[in-house]
Design an enzyme around this catalytic site. Structure first.
Site, PDB file in Angstrom:
ATOM      1  N   HIS A 171      82.132 115.175  32.837  1.00 30.54           N
ATOM      2  CA  HIS A 171      80.874 114.960  32.097  1.00 30.54           C
ATOM      3  C   HIS A 171      80.671 113.496  31.683  1.00 30.54           C
ATOM      4  O   HIS A 171      79.609 113.154  31.161  1.00 30.54           O
ATOM      5  CB  HIS A 171      80.811 115.844  30.850  1.00 30.54           C
ATOM      6  N   ASP A 207      84.705 123.404  38.499  1.00 36.76           N
ATOM      7  CA  ASP A 207      84.612 123.706  37.067  1.00 36.76           C
ATOM      8  C   ASP A 207      83.356 124.554  36.831  1.00 36.76           C
ATOM      9  O   ASP A 207      82.372 124.442  37.570  1.00 36.76           O
ATOM     10  CB  ASP A 207      84.521 122.390  36.286  1.00 36.76           C
ATOM     11  N   ASP A 295      87.499 127.185  34.142  1.00 37.18           N
ATOM     12  CA  ASP A 295      86.749 127.860  33.075  1.00 37.18           C
ATOM     13  C   ASP A 295      85.744 128.878  33.612  1.00 37.18           C
ATOM     14  O   ASP A 295      85.069 129.561  32.824  1.00 37.18           O
ATOM     15  CB  ASP A 295      86.080 126.870  32.107  1.00 37.18           C
TER      16      ASP A 295
HETATM   17  C1  SP5 Z   1      85.064 119.787  30.950  1.00 37.87           C
HETATM   18  C2  SP5 Z   1      84.374 120.955  30.349  1.00 37.87           C
HETATM   19  O1  SP5 Z   1      84.607 122.080  30.756  1.00 37.87           O
HETATM   20  N1  SP5 Z   1      83.547 120.724  29.328  1.00 37.87           N
HETATM   21  C3  SP5 Z   1      82.916 121.807  28.700  1.00 37.87           C
HETATM   22  C4  SP5 Z   1      81.714 121.298  28.032  1.00 37.87           C
HETATM   23  C5  SP5 Z   1      80.886 122.423  27.520  1.00 37.87           C
HETATM   24  N2  SP5 Z   1      80.937 122.484  26.127  1.00 37.87           N
HETATM   25  C6  SP5 Z   1      79.826 123.131  25.578  1.00 37.87           C
HETATM   26  C7  SP5 Z   1      80.154 123.547  24.214  1.00 37.87           C
HETATM   27  C8  SP5 Z   1      79.085 124.363  23.608  1.00 37.87           C
HETATM   28  C9  SP5 Z   1      79.573 124.984  22.354  1.00 37.87           C
HETATM   29  N3  SP5 Z   1      80.749 125.760  22.555  1.00 37.87           N
HETATM   30  C10 SP5 Z   1      80.830 126.820  21.635  1.00 37.87           C
HETATM   31  C11 SP5 Z   1      81.970 127.713  21.997  1.00 37.87           C
HETATM   32  C12 SP5 Z   1      81.966 128.902  21.104  1.00 37.87           C
HETATM   33  N4  SP5 Z   1      83.025 129.813  21.463  1.00 37.87           N
HETATM   34 ZN    ZN Z   2      83.775 123.142  32.256  1.00 38.73          ZN
END
Ligand code: SP5
Ligand code: ZN
Length: 352
Positions: A171, A207, A295
């Site tokens: 990212h 990913d 993921d």
């Molecule tokens: C590298 C990678 O996989 N980055 C992930 C970025 C996405 N993150 C978004 C987060 C949004 C809020 N997450 C809340 C999780 C609640 N369980």
């Molecule tokens: Zn990711």
């Protein structure tokens, strides 16, 4: 199980402890934790992989990917934050932005560098989730050394290597960090393979999220193909505004970007068909970087894709089937029970 490719590692990747993510204004524990790397190291060791130490590299290739101003910011802002006594003043021990001087805020006005560290905090990042602490720079820079060492080994004839890194990188754009990513390890690996004489490199990103940073770095480049399958940003998922099928590169890079956004709930067969399609588009490449996030696993807290461990094993076979010299660079994967098995499942196809 097949044998494993060599693994490149540095203890220093453990030094980044974001401590939290600020999401919609709420402080949450965060999922990009040091234990991810410990879990991966244990899993690849148990699978019999040889683990090699990263070698230090200078900044020349890193500077081909990132603006020197962003590198300087990341290297210094934690110390400035500590010196600014934000912990004593407001109880905040991590660098958290509150002010983003976006193109819309400036609207063409000339901006000066901000004097306040709390304003500087928002200058080179694009979200509130990607906090900087005392070891963040050291860990992110160590991850770059891991990726560069893994690329050196492949350039020297090792068929495939695995860069066991965190924080992740895909990212991170040329001039901004975000999405739990600081330095774009996969883009650095691709540039390193180019520098080693592989004229055409493919980055395949499995990913669960679109690698907006990697796409942006190579958007106008014909020599580095970027292909990704990921949960559809249009269905409400990070990175929200890019990663659509209509994005195919621009200028000299027209046709060298390919996206396969997938609906939430997508499981093995459709996910693997999309991967095979992305791999078809990478034909002509002489070397490959895999942005290896896991993921897309069923219960991952950051993604609604539903890929099984067997699906990751088949993904490894599809990727390895391209027969290219390959650097696999770790990205996401936040379910600590699936992280090890799913990663080993992909890597097993790359054992010699
Ligand atoms: C590298 C990678 O996989 N980055 C992930 C970025 C996405 N993150 C978004 C987060 C949004 C809020 N997450 C809340 C999780 C609640 N369980
Ligand atoms: Zn990711």
């Amino acid at each position: 199980m097949g044998s494993m490719p060599p693994v490149v590692w540095s203890e220093d990747v453990l030094r980044h402890e974001p401590g939290a993510e600020i999401w919609v204004g709420v402080r949450t524990p965060g999922t990009e934790v040091p234990d991810r790397a410990r879990v991966l190291l244990a899993a690849v060791t148990a699978a019999g992989a040889e683990v090699l130490r990263a070698q230090p590299h200078d900044d020349s290739i890193l500077r081909a990917v990132h603006d020197p101003g962003m590198l300087h910011h990341l290297a210094t802002v934690a110390d400035d934050w500590a010196a600014g006594e934000y912990l004593a003043l407001v109880g905040q021990d991590r660098v958290v932005p509150y002010f983003f001087p976006t193109a819309g805020m400036l609207d063409g006005l000339p901006a000066t560098p901000p004097a306040a560290t709390h304003a500087r905090a928002g200058m080179w990042c694009y979200d509130t989730m990607t906090l900087v602490g005392p070891g963040t720079w050291e860990a992110a820079r160590a991850a770059v050394d891991v990726a560069l060492t893994a690329a050196d080994l492949v350039a020297a004839g090792t068929p495939a290597t695995y860069a066991l890194v965190r924080p992740p990188g895909h990212h991170a754009t040329r001039r901004a960090f975000g999405g739990s990513c600081y330095l774009n390890n996969a883009a650095v690996a691709a540039e390193a393979l180019r520098a080693h004489g592989h004229d055409r490199v493919a980055v395949i990103d499995i990913d669960a999220h679109h690698g907006n940073g990697t796409q942006a770095v190579f958007w106008q480049r014909p020599d580095v193909f970027y292909g990704s399958l990921h949960v559809d940003p249009g269905a409400g998922w990070f990175p929200h505004v890019v990663g659509h099928a209509t994005e195919m590169g621009e200028g000299d890079g027209a046709g060298a970007t390919y996206n396969r956004p997938l609906p939430p709930g997508t499981a093995d067969d459709d996910w693997l068909a999309a991967l095979a399609d992305v791999c078809d588009r990478a034909r002509g490449a002489q070397a490959m970087v895999v942005s290896l996030g896991v993921d897309a696993a069923g219960a991952d807290p950051e993604s609604p894709l539903e890929v099984s461990t067997e699906g990751f094993r088949r993904a490894g076979e599809i990727l390895a089937g391209l027969g290219l010299p390959t650097v696999l660079v770790h990205e996401g994967g936040y379910d600590l029970t699936r992280l090890g098995p799913d990663t080993v499942a992909v890597l097993s196809a790359f054992g010699s």
